[in-house]
Design an enzyme around this catalytic site. Sequence first.
Site, PDB file in Angstrom:
ATOM      1  N   HIS A   1       7.459 -60.260 -12.398  1.00 19.21           N
ATOM      2  CA  HIS A   1       7.541 -58.837 -12.061  1.00 19.21           C
ATOM      3  C   HIS A   1       8.753 -58.508 -11.206  1.00 19.21           C
ATOM      4  O   HIS A   1       8.831 -57.436 -10.613  1.00 19.21           O
ATOM      5  CB  HIS A   1       6.252 -58.381 -11.337  1.00 19.21           C
ATOM      6  CG  HIS A   1       5.055 -58.452 -12.226  1.00 19.21           C
ATOM      7  ND1 HIS A   1       3.768 -58.412 -11.745  1.00 19.21           N
ATOM      8  CD2 HIS A   1       4.935 -58.593 -13.577  1.00 19.21           C
ATOM      9  CE1 HIS A   1       2.918 -58.494 -12.756  1.00 19.21           C
ATOM     10  NE2 HIS A   1       3.603 -58.618 -13.873  1.00 19.21           N
TER      11      HIS A   1
ATOM     12  N   CYS B   1      24.996 -49.431 -14.180  1.00 22.75           N
ATOM     13  CA  CYS B   1      25.678 -50.570 -14.844  1.00 22.75           C
ATOM     14  C   CYS B   1      24.777 -51.795 -14.970  1.00 22.75           C
ATOM     15  O   CYS B   1      25.156 -52.792 -15.576  1.00 22.75           O
ATOM     16  CB  CYS B   1      26.965 -50.925 -14.071  1.00 22.75           C
ATOM     17  SG  CYS B   1      26.648 -51.683 -12.454  1.00 22.75           S
TER      18      CYS B   1
ATOM     19  N   ASN C   1      -9.587 -68.655  -6.323  1.00 24.63           N
ATOM     20  CA  ASN C   1      -9.661 -67.236  -5.968  1.00 24.63           C
ATOM     21  C   ASN C   1     -10.804 -67.054  -4.979  1.00 24.63           C
ATOM     22  O   ASN C   1     -11.709 -67.875  -4.915  1.00 24.63           O
ATOM     23  CB  ASN C   1      -9.898 -66.395  -7.243  1.00 24.63           C
ATOM     24  CG  ASN C   1      -9.526 -64.934  -7.039  1.00 24.63           C
ATOM     25  OD1 ASN C   1     -10.025 -64.290  -6.125  1.00 24.63           O
ATOM     26  ND2 ASN C   1      -8.621 -64.430  -7.869  1.00 24.63           N
TER      27      ASN C   1
ATOM     28  N   CYS D   1      25.353 -48.598  -5.886  1.00 30.50           N
ATOM     29  CA  CYS D   1      25.911 -49.814  -6.477  1.00 30.50           C
ATOM     30  C   CYS D   1      27.345 -50.017  -5.968  1.00 30.50           C
ATOM     31  O   CYS D   1      28.164 -49.078  -6.002  1.00 30.50           O
ATOM     32  CB  CYS D   1      25.918 -49.673  -8.005  1.00 30.50           C
ATOM     33  SG  CYS D   1      26.779 -51.018  -8.845  1.00 30.50           S
TER      34      CYS D   1
ATOM     35  N   GLN E   1       3.549 -63.413 -10.199  1.00 24.98           N
ATOM     36  CA  GLN E   1       3.565 -61.955 -10.353  1.00 24.98           C
ATOM     37  C   GLN E   1       4.095 -61.304  -9.070  1.00 24.98           C
ATOM     38  O   GLN E   1       4.345 -60.111  -9.042  1.00 24.98           O
ATOM     39  CB  GLN E   1       2.163 -61.431 -10.651  1.00 24.98           C
ATOM     40  CG  GLN E   1       1.542 -62.011 -11.905  1.00 24.98           C
ATOM     41  CD  GLN E   1       0.093 -61.618 -12.026  1.00 24.98           C
ATOM     42  OE1 GLN E   1      -0.252 -60.551 -12.539  1.00 24.98           O
ATOM     43  NE2 GLN E   1      -0.788 -62.478 -11.536  1.00 24.98           N
ATOM     44  N   ASN E   2       4.198 -62.119  -8.032  1.00 30.56           N
ATOM     45  CA  ASN E   2       4.573 -61.575  -6.722  1.00 30.56           C
ATOM     46  C   ASN E   2       6.070 -61.293  -6.657  1.00 30.56           C
ATOM     47  O   ASN E   2       6.868 -62.031  -7.224  1.00 30.56           O
ATOM     48  CB  ASN E   2       4.177 -62.555  -5.605  1.00 30.56           C
ATOM     49  CG  ASN E   2       2.683 -62.833  -5.617  1.00 30.56           C
ATOM     50  OD1 ASN E   2       1.897 -62.068  -6.178  1.00 30.56           O
ATOM     51  ND2 ASN E   2       2.280 -63.959  -5.045  1.00 30.56           N
TER      52      ASN E   2
HETATM   53  N1  APR Z   1      -6.896 -66.729  -1.586  1.00 31.99           N
HETATM   54  C1  APR Z   1      -7.129 -66.668  -2.929  1.00 31.99           C
HETATM   55  N2  APR Z   1      -7.298 -65.508  -3.603  1.00 31.99           N
HETATM   56  C2  APR Z   1      -7.232 -64.376  -2.880  1.00 31.99           C
HETATM   57  C3  APR Z   1      -6.992 -64.355  -1.479  1.00 31.99           C
HETATM   58  C4  APR Z   1      -6.826 -65.604  -0.840  1.00 31.99           C
HETATM   59  N3  APR Z   1      -6.604 -65.700   0.490  1.00 31.99           N
HETATM   60  N4  APR Z   1      -6.985 -63.050  -1.057  1.00 31.99           N
HETATM   61  C5  APR Z   1      -7.204 -62.296  -2.155  1.00 31.99           C
HETATM   62  N5  APR Z   1      -7.363 -63.084  -3.248  1.00 31.99           N
HETATM   63  C6  APR Z   1      -7.556 -62.691  -4.641  1.00 31.99           C
HETATM   64  C7  APR Z   1      -8.430 -61.478  -4.847  1.00 31.99           C
HETATM   65  O1  APR Z   1      -9.787 -61.877  -4.994  1.00 31.99           O
HETATM   66  C8  APR Z   1      -7.879 -60.939  -6.178  1.00 31.99           C
HETATM   67  O2  APR Z   1      -8.524 -61.551  -7.279  1.00 31.99           O
HETATM   68  O3  APR Z   1      -6.283 -62.334  -5.119  1.00 31.99           O
HETATM   69  C9  APR Z   1      -6.404 -61.379  -6.172  1.00 31.99           C
HETATM   70  C10 APR Z   1      -5.439 -60.245  -5.921  1.00 31.99           C
HETATM   71  O4  APR Z   1      -5.545 -59.380  -7.019  1.00 31.99           O
HETATM   72  P1  APR Z   1      -4.573 -58.115  -7.100  1.00 31.99           P
HETATM   73  O5  APR Z   1      -4.549 -57.423  -5.776  1.00 31.99           O
HETATM   74  O6  APR Z   1      -4.967 -57.371  -8.330  1.00 31.99           O
HETATM   75  O7  APR Z   1      -3.125 -58.751  -7.277  1.00 31.99           O
HETATM   76  P2  APR Z   1      -2.500 -59.346  -8.603  1.00 31.99           P
HETATM   77  O8  APR Z   1      -3.533 -59.970  -9.483  1.00 31.99           O
HETATM   78  O9  APR Z   1      -1.357 -60.203  -8.194  1.00 31.99           O
HETATM   79  O10 APR Z   1      -1.920 -58.021  -9.318  1.00 31.99           O
HETATM   80  C11 APR Z   1      -1.153 -58.208 -10.477  1.00 31.99           C
HETATM   81  O11 APR Z   1      -0.651 -55.839 -10.465  1.00 31.99           O
HETATM   82  O12 APR Z   1      -0.085 -53.927  -9.316  1.00 31.99           O
HETATM   83  C12 APR Z   1       0.408 -54.945 -10.115  1.00 31.99           C
HETATM   84  O13 APR Z   1       2.619 -55.724 -10.165  1.00 31.99           O
HETATM   85  C13 APR Z   1       1.456 -55.754  -9.393  1.00 31.99           C
HETATM   86  O14 APR Z   1       1.908 -58.129  -9.575  1.00 31.99           O
HETATM   87  C14 APR Z   1       0.879 -57.164  -9.362  1.00 31.99           C
HETATM   88  C15 APR Z   1      -0.096 -57.152 -10.525  1.00 31.99           C
END
Ligand code: APR
Length: 242
Positions: free
Chosen positions: A120, A131, A215, A149, A102-103
């Site tokens: 994403h 275009c 997580n 562009c 998602q990054n």
């Molecule tokens: N190691 C493992 N997990 C971690 C760490 C770490 N060092 N640091 C934070 N986290 C976890 C947090 O506990 C949380 O569950 O990573 C998760 C980050 O969640 P979000 O900030 O919601 O990010 P994400 O899930 O990628 O968001 C999804 O939301 O805003 C949109 O497009 C954006 O791609 C993004 C999508």
Amino acid sequence: MKDEKILKAKDIVKEATSITVLTGAGISAESGVPTFRGKDGLWKNFRPEDLATPQAFARNPKLVWEWYEWRRKLVKEARPNPGHLALVKLEEEKPKFTLITQNVDGLHKMAGNKNIVELHGNLWQIRCTRCGSVEEDFNVPLEKIPPECKKCGGIGRPNVVWFGEIIPMSIIERAIKSIKECQVMLIVGTSGVVEPAASLGLLAKQTGKVVIEVNLEPTLNSTLYDLTILGKSGEVLPLIVY
Ligand code: APR
């Protein structure tokens, strides 16, 4: 308890010949890239509606680009951490490997992973709003914002998926295919609140895969998964992979 879970995950991953990984912002946190939710998350200091929607861009493309320029500068300084590198090793070792992320920070590509599905989009790509051509541009700052562009002079936008936009079906199909074809799915550093990514772990369980979550804290879907290992991905993934 945690060590037992890591050993169990290590055995499961070792045995698997086909692995699919889903990552979120958490895997880049140890590289200094802020996540979106949680105590220092981006959405704590900025309103997504103001910066990450087509309406916000139509209203004020310069403001949206200023925010993305700030994020590009932040990410430009970032380097892959041991969590990213562990996934590179995994791809090297496994006959079949897909990394769904998602990054938009490009750190998996920088680390060396090849088979990446960028759900994403990518912060380093600029898409022409006229275009549709997509160009990579790593300049920080950009020559001008909003960028023009080179082909048609149209206004360029970040090639990322904003709230209210759909992910191209070809990308979703690639992600789903990789889940159907894998034996094991790792879900790393995502809060599991944004669709369709949030449902990919459920799809894996519904199609009989083993799902291992890494997580800092339990997530909405943790109870669905076979294993949830609480810890930093930069510390846990190397223990599972090496
Ligand atoms: N190691 C493992 N997990 C971690 C760490 C770490 N060092 N640091 C934070 N986290 C976890 C947090 O506990 C949380 O569950 O990573 C998760 C980050 O969640 P979000 O900030 O919601 O990010 P994400 O899930 O990628 O968001 C999804 O939301 O805003 C949109 O497009 C954006 O791609 C993004 C999508």
